[in-house]
Write a protein that holds these residues in place. Structure first.
Motif, short mmCIF file in Angstrom:
data_model
loop_
_atom_site.label_atom_id
_atom_site.label_comp_id
_atom_site.label_asym_id
_atom_site.label_seq_id
_atom_site.Cartn_x
_atom_site.Cartn_y
_atom_site.Cartn_z
N ALA A 64 50.75 32.79 36.36
CA ALA A 64 51.09 33.53 37.31
C ALA A 64 50.10 33.61 38.40
O ALA A 64 50.36 33.51 39.88
CB ALA A 64 51.14 34.97 36.96
N ALA A 65 48.80 33.05 38.25
CA ALA A 65 47.89 32.90 39.16
C ALA A 65 48.16 31.60 40.24
O ALA A 65 47.62 31.60 41.29
CB ALA A 65 46.50 32.54 38.48
N GLY A 66 49.05 30.88 39.56
CA GLY A 66 49.57 29.76 40.73
C GLY A 66 50.36 30.24 41.78
O GLY A 66 50.33 29.84 43.08
N LEU A 67 50.81 31.75 41.75
CA LEU A 67 51.60 32.35 43.00
C LEU A 67 50.51 33.34 43.33
O LEU A 67 50.53 33.68 44.59
CB LEU A 67 52.76 32.78 42.68
CG LEU A 67 53.91 31.76 42.39
CD1 LEU A 67 55.09 32.39 41.97
CD2 LEU A 67 54.13 30.71 43.63
N LEU A 68 50.12 34.11 42.56
CA LEU A 68 49.29 35.38 42.79
C LEU A 68 47.68 35.18 43.01
O LEU A 68 46.98 35.97 43.48
CB LEU A 68 49.58 36.23 41.67
CG LEU A 68 50.92 36.92 41.32
CD1 LEU A 68 51.01 37.92 40.23
CD2 LEU A 68 51.69 37.26 42.72
N GLY A 69 47.05 33.85 42.59
CA GLY A 69 45.76 33.92 42.78
C GLY A 69 45.05 34.40 41.70
O GLY A 69 45.33 34.99 40.81
N PRO A 70 43.68 34.81 41.85
CA PRO A 70 42.83 35.45 40.80
C PRO A 70 43.31 36.71 40.88
O PRO A 70 42.91 37.24 39.42
CB PRO A 70 41.42 35.27 41.50
CG PRO A 70 41.40 34.10 42.48
CD PRO A 70 42.85 34.33 43.00
N ARG A 71 43.97 37.66 41.42
CA ARG A 71 44.36 38.88 41.23
C ARG A 71 45.14 38.89 39.98
O ARG A 71 45.45 40.02 39.37
CB ARG A 71 44.78 39.65 42.49
CG ARG A 71 46.11 38.90 42.99
CD ARG A 71 46.56 39.93 43.91
NE ARG A 71 48.05 39.31 44.23
CZ ARG A 71 48.54 39.37 45.42
NH1 ARG A 71 48.00 39.55 46.47
NH2 ARG A 71 49.78 39.07 45.45
N ALA A 72 45.91 37.73 39.80
CA ALA A 72 46.89 38.02 38.36
C ALA A 72 46.14 38.42 37.37
O ALA A 72 46.66 38.95 36.40
CB ALA A 72 47.51 36.45 38.30
N PHE A 73 44.82 37.86 37.09
CA PHE A 73 43.86 38.41 35.87
C PHE A 73 43.71 39.93 35.79
O PHE A 73 43.14 40.60 34.86
CB PHE A 73 42.78 37.37 35.56
CG PHE A 73 43.25 36.19 35.74
CD1 PHE A 73 43.59 35.43 34.49
CD2 PHE A 73 42.88 35.26 36.74
CE1 PHE A 73 43.87 34.07 34.46
CE2 PHE A 73 43.16 33.75 36.67
CZ PHE A 73 43.62 33.25 35.49
N GLU A 74 44.14 40.69 36.83
CA GLU A 74 43.73 42.19 37.06
C GLU A 74 45.20 42.67 36.86
O GLU A 74 45.12 44.05 36.60
CB GLU A 74 43.24 42.65 38.37
CG GLU A 74 41.88 41.65 38.39
CD GLU A 74 41.43 41.98 40.00
OE1 GLU A 74 42.06 42.64 40.71
OE2 GLU A 74 40.47 41.30 40.50
#
Length: 165
Positions: free
Chosen positions: A53-63
């Motif tokens: 998901a971080a491919g689209l959302l960036g680092p905030r995907a991990f939150e």
């Protein structure tokens, strides 16, 4: 109805059916292999899917918890279905792909790996990791056996089943 129109109308559902099955099988095999391999290296499934998901959302995907993990799974299957669609459409134009499904599947798996890792990932918002020869070899093998071969063999099987009727 003319024979030409009938042949074209039969070919479209056949291609659609091939894409559905090939995309599903590819998606399941590839994500299973990724979960096993990265799990061996200590990465938890939720974190792996959030990484997609971080491919689209960036680092905030991990939150984002389970929601972004499920979004990562959705992204994974969109990519798997896209890979299946590209091969299925190419097979309609280049018959030798279906006639030599094992060979073309192996090459397609390698091509998908390098396309994803040299074009898609660098253009995405995902974190960039340093090159690892070991992970490249693992990735190429996974893409051969879980992406390229299943797609090529399923597309060939669905196409040959429809033409043998």
């Amino acid at each position: 109805m003319s024979q030409a129109v009938g042949a074209v109308s039969e070919q479209r559902p056949r291609t659609g059916r091939a894409i559905v099955w090939a995309g599903f099988v590819c998606g399941v095999l590839d994500i299973t292999a990724a979960l096993v391999v990265y799990g061996f290296f200590g990465l938890r499934p939720t974190r792996l899917l959030q990484g997609i998901a971080a491919g689209l959302l960036g680092p905030r995907a991990f939150e984002g918890g389970l929601a972004t993990a499920l979004f990562g799974l959705l992204c994974h299957f969109v990519i798997a279905y896209s890979a299946a669609a590209v091969f299925a459409v190419a097979t309609r134009r280049l018959e030798f792909l279906g006639q030599h499904a094992v060979f073309s599947g192996v090459l397609y798996g390698v091509a998908v790996y390098f396309f994803m890792n040299r074009i898609v990932v660098p253009l995405s918002a995902a974190r960039k990791y340093p090159f690892s020869f070991q992970m490249m070899v693992i990735g190429v093998v996974i893409h051969i056996f879980c992406v390229g071969l299943p797609i090529a063999l399923i597309v060939r099987r669905v196409a040959s089943r429809a033409t043998s009727r």
